[in-house]
Design a protein around this motif. Structure first.
Motif, mmCIF file in Angstrom:
data_model
loop_
_atom_site.group_PDB
_atom_site.id
_atom_site.type_symbol
_atom_site.label_atom_id
_atom_site.label_comp_id
_atom_site.label_asym_id
_atom_site.label_seq_id
_atom_site.Cartn_x
_atom_site.Cartn_y
_atom_site.Cartn_z
ATOM 1 N N ASN A 1 4.494 14.169 1.787
ATOM 2 C CA ASN A 1 3.092 14.574 1.760
ATOM 3 C C ASN A 1 2.184 13.398 1.447
ATOM 4 N N THR A 2 2.596 12.663 0.524
ATOM 5 C CA THR A 2 1.701 11.597 0.070
ATOM 6 C C THR A 2 2.296 10.240 0.406
ATOM 7 N N ARG A 3 1.438 9.360 0.430
ATOM 8 C CA ARG A 3 1.862 7.986 0.635
ATOM 9 C C ARG A 3 2.531 7.519 -0.653
ATOM 10 N N HIS B 1 -11.179 4.362 -14.168
ATOM 11 C CA HIS B 1 -10.056 5.261 -14.479
ATOM 12 C C HIS B 1 -10.388 6.692 -14.124
ATOM 13 N N SER C 1 -4.961 1.672 -17.464
ATOM 14 C CA SER C 1 -5.825 1.638 -16.296
ATOM 15 C C SER C 1 -5.223 2.388 -15.107
ATOM 16 N N GLN D 1 -6.233 11.087 -7.798
ATOM 17 C CA GLN D 1 -4.852 11.529 -7.896
ATOM 18 C C GLN D 1 -4.728 13.036 -7.730
ATOM 19 N N THR E 1 -3.067 5.917 -13.521
ATOM 20 C CA THR E 1 -2.837 7.345 -13.689
ATOM 21 C C THR E 1 -1.368 7.699 -13.630
ATOM 22 N N ARG F 1 5.873 5.703 3.633
ATOM 23 C CA ARG F 1 6.057 7.099 3.977
ATOM 24 C C ARG F 1 7.487 7.254 4.470
ATOM 25 N N LYS G 1 -5.132 13.639 -3.994
ATOM 26 C CA LYS G 1 -4.368 12.734 -3.130
ATOM 27 C C LYS G 1 -3.371 13.500 -2.259
ATOM 28 N N ARG G 2 -2.647 14.381 -2.888
ATOM 29 C CA ARG G 2 -1.610 15.106 -2.158
ATOM 30 C C ARG G 2 -2.213 15.924 -1.021
ATOM 31 N N GLU H 1 -9.999 7.064 -10.453
ATOM 32 C CA GLU H 1 -8.589 7.106 -10.057
ATOM 33 C C GLU H 1 -7.951 8.448 -10.391
ATOM 34 N N GLU H 2 -8.342 8.979 -11.523
ATOM 35 C CA GLU H 2 -7.788 10.278 -11.901
ATOM 36 C C GLU H 2 -8.242 11.360 -10.948
ATOM 37 N N SER I 1 -5.664 -1.204 4.937
ATOM 38 C CA SER I 1 -4.562 -2.070 4.535
ATOM 39 C C SER I 1 -3.885 -2.683 5.739
ATOM 40 N N GLY J 1 -7.738 9.074 2.221
ATOM 41 C CA GLY J 1 -6.368 8.921 1.733
ATOM 42 C C GLY J 1 -6.056 7.515 1.246
ATOM 43 N N GLU J 2 -6.830 6.540 1.749
ATOM 44 C CA GLU J 2 -6.603 5.147 1.352
ATOM 45 C C GLU J 2 -7.524 4.691 0.228
ATOM 46 N N LEU J 3 -8.180 5.639 -0.379
ATOM 47 C CA LEU J 3 -9.043 5.299 -1.514
ATOM 48 C C LEU J 3 -8.273 4.580 -2.623
ATOM 49 N N ASP J 4 -7.058 4.941 -2.856
ATOM 50 C CA ASP J 4 -6.310 4.306 -3.935
ATOM 51 C C ASP J 4 -6.117 2.811 -3.666
ATOM 52 N N VAL J 5 -6.014 2.488 -2.368
ATOM 53 C CA VAL J 5 -5.895 1.072 -2.031
ATOM 54 C C VAL J 5 -7.171 0.332 -2.402
ATOM 55 N N PHE K 1 -2.767 -3.314 -20.438
ATOM 56 C CA PHE K 1 -3.032 -1.935 -20.834
ATOM 57 C C PHE K 1 -1.771 -1.102 -20.932
ATOM 58 N N ASP L 1 1.392 4.422 -7.664
ATOM 59 C CA ASP L 1 0.883 5.509 -8.480
ATOM 60 C C ASP L 1 1.892 6.609 -8.692
ATOM 61 N N GLN M 1 -3.778 13.352 1.680
ATOM 62 C CA GLN M 1 -2.810 12.535 2.409
ATOM 63 C C GLN M 1 -1.854 13.392 3.237
ATOM 64 N N SER N 1 -11.862 -1.589 -19.344
ATOM 65 C CA SER N 1 -10.833 -0.557 -19.354
ATOM 66 C C SER N 1 -11.449 0.743 -19.882
ATOM 67 N N SER N 2 -10.990 1.760 -19.279
ATOM 68 C CA SER N 2 -11.504 3.072 -19.683
ATOM 69 C C SER N 2 -10.860 3.472 -21.014
ATOM 70 N N ASN O 1 0.803 -1.218 0.000
ATOM 71 C CA ASN O 1 0.000 0.000 0.000
ATOM 72 C C ASN O 1 0.827 1.254 0.000
#
Lengths: 579, 177
Positions: A117-119, B35, A213, B42, A215, A99, B45-46, B38-39, B61, B158-162, A166, A123, B49, B175-176, A96
């Protein structure tokens, strides 16, 4: 009391642990961030202000979800502002995230921690391409993209294994001279081909990867350049060239063979023969002389003639004293030697040309008793212009003419002039001309048909008149004017052909006055004809005297017999008198 | 005779496939534009998080939590987690910044759409919740409760990406473009 307490308090405060003796704490790095590529994770941070020489930084890493921070000893260096944490973040792609935190450390102090700042997760990995290989294949540029293969990646872990689906690439093509960037293409495979369509030059290609798929950001690869040159020696070109060469070679061989087969072959010498030049009416003769010259023949030559010929009744009853021994020459080979008083005529004779035959038939008063083929010579010499027309004109009146008459119409020559007055066309008779006529008149005029119209009489008269001034020295001249006489004009049918004899000439040369001639012209001519016809083809007999004598000998008898004889004269068609 | 045998075999195979399909061995298809989500994430995210001050605590997680879920439980767990986010996280989070709020809202709307799709899938395939799935859901809820609400919400966001990565992995997502 109070001031003492305040001082004590200040001292105590100053002695507080952790306090900066300078009064300020060490600042922490302003920012910390990861810059990562595929298995190349670098932690960066910004330096603290007022950085001294002894400042160094400490890095700690935390795996997200696990409670403790792990210090990284490899990053404990002075003044380094980045640190490679790949080794400790190998399972970034299955976890996951991480840091990290950094703090500044001084000899005596350390700053607060600054956390990313970010994990840090997958990505945040910037996608890159290993390298691009380009190949030229005909008109295509074939490209192959290779994924990055970092050293730190554990065994069996590849770009394709982590990003299994992809995978996409963006291609930018740039043509070097123009610095013009073509439209970007997005492809979904590692192998691509670009159609150049015949363009020549240098092409630079760069690639940017991405995951459909995800970013994740991509980074443009290094430019790979390849130059296209116009290929002339491609396989297809070479094959075509060879085929062409083979074809042309085969064609050339075939042509050569054909030429060889059809080449002009020389006849064996045995087969060679000199053709007598054909009697072409109106054709130009290379010889200047257009006149036939009849040369006196030796009498001996006549004796050699076969007895058959003697018996030939070619001339019928016209045979007189002379003619019997002299058979028709027409059936004989030319055994006569023709001495040519005129070299030109010799030439003509040698060539065996019909110029000799080309005596003008109609007009000239040549004493011919035979075949009647009046060869009208048109152009024996360039100077001569035998007027066919004239002859024709005259002949037309006399239908008994064979039709073939050679009329010498050299303007400047006597022959023409002889016929001139008769013809009435061109070449007016000139007194001068007769002198020149000699060479022309000598020429054999050919054969005139006996049955002629009275019109020719006039021509004959003209001829005769002209003949008079002719000298004896001249060779016999054939005149074509002899044929028709009023005497025997009535029989219109051509019963035969009278050879045009020079006997008339002899008659003329006898010196008889023209006046005398005029009257008995017809008679004389007839006589001459008859007598000469008796001689047959003895126009060659060139004793003037003989001829004249012969001709004059029996005018009367001849005259009577002429009528019938002339009529009954068989056709004597030998034209070999030329020889 | 042979033709009849072959046809019978084909029919039997088809039946078996349908049976298997009905038992949700096949993954449920979520035709959502992942997608896009996720975009959106992103971009925020900064900011999100950065506000997370408890890096050594995780909600989603936990060690091998999500990775250990079996395919049979995927449908149930997905359903539960979507409900968790929609019912608790998005409601508990108070976002002052409008741009970030906008992104969060779009993500929430997408989650709602995914829930709807999953409900249809559930009705057809009888999305069972087994014990293991229920246990995982309970752990997540417990983790969320251990933190202060505001911090928990931020951390969950912040853990949405997980969560999104897990969905990609377990569901056949188109797929997008």
């Amino acid at each position: 009391m109070l001031p003492r307490l305040a001082v004590l308090l200040a001292a105590l405060l100053s002695l507080r642990p952790g306090s900066n003796p300078h009064g300020t704490e060490l600042p922490s790095p302003p920012s910390v961030w990861f810059e990562a590529e595929f298995f190349h994770h670098i932690l960066h941070w910004t330096p603290i202000p007022n950085q001294s020489e002894s400042t160094f930084y400490e890095v700690e890493l935390l795996r997200y979800g696990i409670e403790y921070w792990r210090p990284i000893p490899t990053c404990r260096q002075t003044l380094m502002l980045s640190c490679d944490l790949t080794a400790v973040t190998l399972d970034l792609y299955h976890s996951n995230g991480y840091r990290a935190r950094v703090r500044a450390v001084n000899s005596t102090q350390h700053s607060n921690w600054t956390i990313t700042n970010t994990r840090f997760s997958v990505d945040e990995v910037t996608l890159t391409v290993g390298n691009v290989k380009l190949e030229i294949h005909n008109d295509l540029i074939l490209g192959k993209i290779q994924s990055p293969r970092p050293k730190m990646a554990p065994a069996g872990v590849t770009y394709e294994s982590i990003f299994s689906h992809f995978r996409e690439y963006e291609i930018a093509i740039r043509k070097v001279p123009g610095n013009f960037t073509f439209t970007h293409e997005k492809i979904k495979h590692e192998n691509f081909s670009i159609q150049t369509s015949g363009e020549v030059g240098e092409f630079c290609i760069k690639v940017k990867p991405s995951i459909g798929s995800r970013t994740n950001k991509g980074m443009w690869s290094k430019e790979e350049c390849i130059s296209l040159t116009r290929q002339y020696l491609t396989v297809t070109n070479i094959i075509i060239l060879f085929a062409f060469v083979l074809l042309s070679g085969a064609l050339a061989c075939r042509l050569a063979l054909q030429l060889y087969v059809q080449r002009r072959r020389k006849l064996p010498s045995v087969l060679l023969f000199t053709k007598p030049s054909p009697f072409i009416l109106g054709s130009q003769r290379p010889y200047p002389e257009t006149q036939d010259t009849i040369h006196p023949l030796d009498e001996e030559a006549f004796l050699k003639v076969s007895p058959e010929l003697r018996n030939l009744d070619l001339h019928g009853s016209t045979d007189s004293g002379f003619g019997s021994n002299k058979p028709s020459l027409q059936t004989e080979e030319p055994q006569f030697l023709l001495s040519d008083p005129h070299p030109q005529a010799n030439r003509m004779l040698a060539s065996g040309e019909p110029p000799e035959l080309g005596d003008s038939c109609g007009n000239d008063s040549s004493n011919s008793t035979d075949s009647g083929i009046c060869l009208q010579e048109r152009s024996l010499s360039p100077g001569t212009r035998p007027t066919w027309e004239q002859q024709v004109g005259s002949d037309s009146r006399g239908q008994d003419d064979s039709g073939i008459g050679l009329v010498q119409n050299s303007e400047g020559q006597a022959g023409d002039t002889q016929g001139g007055p008769a013809l009435g066309h061109d070449s007016p008779p000139e007194t001068e001309v007769p002198g020149e006529e000699d060479p022309a008149a000598v020429a054999f005029r050919g054969y005139l048909r006996q049955t002629r119209c009275t019109e020719e009489k006039a021509t004959k008269t003209g001829c005769l008149e002209e003949e008079s001034p002719l000298t004896d020295g001249l060779g016999p001249k054939f005149r074509a004017c002899l044929d028709d006489e009023e005497g025997w004009h009535p029989p219109a049918l051509a019963k035969g052909y009278l050879k045009q004899d020079p006997l008339e000439m002899t008659l003329a040369s006898s010196g008889a006055p023209t006046g005398q001639w005029n009257q008995p012209t017809e008679e004389w001519s007839l006589l001459a004809l008859s007598s000469c016809s008796d001689l047959g083809t003895s126009d060659w007999s060139f004793a003037h005297n003989l001829a004249s004598l012969g001709c004059l000998a029996a005018p009367g008898g001849l005259l009577g017999s002429l009528n019938s004889d002339l009529v009954t004269l068989p056709l004597i068609s030998s034209l070999h008198s030329n020889e | 005779m042979k033709f009849q045998c072959v046809s019978l075999w084909l029919l039997g195979i088809m039946l078996i496939l349908c049976f298997v399909d009905s038992h949700s061995l096949r993954k449920c298809l979520i035709s959502t534009d992942m997608h896009h989500i996720e975009e959106s994430f992103q971009e925020i995210k900064r900011a999100i998080q950065a506000k997370d001050t408890f890096p050594n605590v995780t909600i989603l997680s936990t060690l091998e939590t999500l990775q250990s879920i079996k395919p049979l439980d995927v449908c149930c767990v997905t359903k539960n987690l979507l409900a968790f986010y929609v019912d608790r996280v998005f409601k508990d989070h108070q976002e002052p910044h409008p741009q970030i709020l906008r992104k969060i809202s779009s993500i929430a709307n997408s989650f709602l759409y995914m829930q709807k799709t999953l409900r249809q899938c559930q009705e057809q395939r009888q999305c069972h919740c087994r014990q293991e799935a229920t246990n995982v859901t309970r752990v997540i809820h417990d983790n969320y409760d251990q933190l202060e609400v505001r911090s928990a919400a931020i951390k969950s966001l912040g853990e949405l990406d997980v969560f999104l990565a897990w969905i990609d992995k377990n569901h056949e997502v188109t797929s997008s473009a």
